[in-house]
Design a protein around this motif. Structure first.
Motif, short mmCIF file in Angstrom:
data_model
loop_
_atom_site.label_atom_id
_atom_site.label_comp_id
_atom_site.label_asym_id
_atom_site.label_seq_id
_atom_site.Cartn_x
_atom_site.Cartn_y
_atom_site.Cartn_z
N TYR A 21 31.78 43.15 13.27
CA TYR A 21 32.61 42.87 14.42
C TYR A 21 33.90 42.58 13.88
CZ TYR A 21 34.92 40.61 18.21
OH TYR A 21 35.71 40.36 19.45
N ASP A 22 34.91 43.14 14.60
CA ASP A 22 36.42 42.66 14.36
C ASP A 22 37.23 42.81 15.49
OD1 ASP A 22 38.30 41.64 12.51
OD2 ASP A 22 38.84 43.70 11.86
N ALA A 23 38.33 42.08 15.44
CA ALA A 23 39.31 41.90 16.55
C ALA A 23 40.65 41.87 16.04
CB ALA A 23 39.16 40.89 17.57
N HIS A 24 41.60 42.74 16.45
CA HIS A 24 43.12 42.61 15.94
C HIS A 24 43.96 42.51 17.10
CE1 HIS A 24 43.00 42.87 11.48
NE2 HIS A 24 41.76 43.46 11.81
N ARG A 25 45.19 41.80 17.04
CA ARG A 25 46.16 41.83 18.10
C ARG A 25 47.10 42.96 18.09
NH1 ARG A 25 48.45 37.31 20.51
NH2 ARG A 25 47.06 35.89 19.29
N LEU A 66 37.00 50.58 11.63
CA LEU A 66 36.65 50.74 10.04
C LEU A 66 36.24 49.22 9.62
CD1 LEU A 66 38.84 53.52 8.25
CD2 LEU A 66 36.61 53.71 9.62
N HIS A 67 36.98 48.21 9.79
CA HIS A 67 36.75 46.89 9.38
C HIS A 67 35.15 46.49 9.98
CE1 HIS A 67 41.14 45.60 8.80
NE2 HIS A 67 40.95 46.67 8.07
N ALA A 68 34.96 46.82 11.08
CA ALA A 68 33.47 46.43 11.93
C ALA A 68 32.55 47.35 10.85
CB ALA A 68 33.69 46.78 13.41
MG MG Z 1 40.02 43.26 10.45
#
Ligand code: MG
Length: 169
Positions: free
Chosen positions: A16-20, A50-52
């Motif tokens: 899981y990932d999240a960005h602003r 891709l980070h997730a």
């Molecule tokens: Mg990230």
């Protein structure tokens, strides 16, 4: 000499990932540059999808996470394309006897509409990992205007990945 018999052990992982979302950055998801008034903020290209995916792959192998593999204070990774990080992640997994069977990614964004870019996203990942495109799923959804994705403050992504671990009998 007889080839050694190998067992293929399935292993599952999630990421899981999240960005602003901010002005003055490119929006890059699964390696696709998507025309939009904002982009994701981060040390690399902030490709949240891709980070997730990488965290799902590393999770399946119990090999840590991308924060450990690619520290965000290392100058080598500043602004780097996450496609390169994905290739490196895959290389490390292969080194340790793992290979990806399939992966499924969900991107959560209120805007922009991502459906037109879906096939290109799948293709980018499949080519980088040298596997058939039918093993890579990319989905997109909104949150009906609820939460940080819904207000456009950010974009999140989650992923699951199934690996096979080769193990001698
Ligand atoms: Mg990230």
């Amino acid at each position: 000499m007889q080839a050694e018999a190998m067992l293929q052990i399935p292993r599952i992982g999630m990421g899981y990932d999240a960005h602003r979302l901010v002005e003055g950055r490119d929006l890059i998801l699964c390696g696709v540059h998507i025309p939009y008034e904002k982009g994701l903020l981060g040390y690399s290209d902030a490709d949240v999808a891709l980070h997730a995916l990488m965290d799902a792959m590393l999770g399946a192998a119990a090999m840590g996470d991308i924060g450990i593999l690619f520290p965000d204070n290392a100058p080598a990774y500043k602004g780097i394309s996450s496609m390169l990080l994905l290739r490196e992640t895959d290389r490390k997994l292969h080194e340790n006897g793992f290979r990806l069977i399939n992966a499924d990614i969900t991107i959560v964004a209120q805007r922009p509409k991502l459906l037109p870019y879906r096939e290109q996203m799948r293709n980018n990942i499949a080519q980088t990992l040298h596997i058939d495109i039918d093993r890579i799923s990319v989905k997109a959804t909104t949150t009906e205007h609820m939460g940080f994705e819904g207000t456009g403050e950010g974009i999140s992504a989650s992923a699951v990945a199934m690996l096979a671990q080769e193990q001698g009998l």
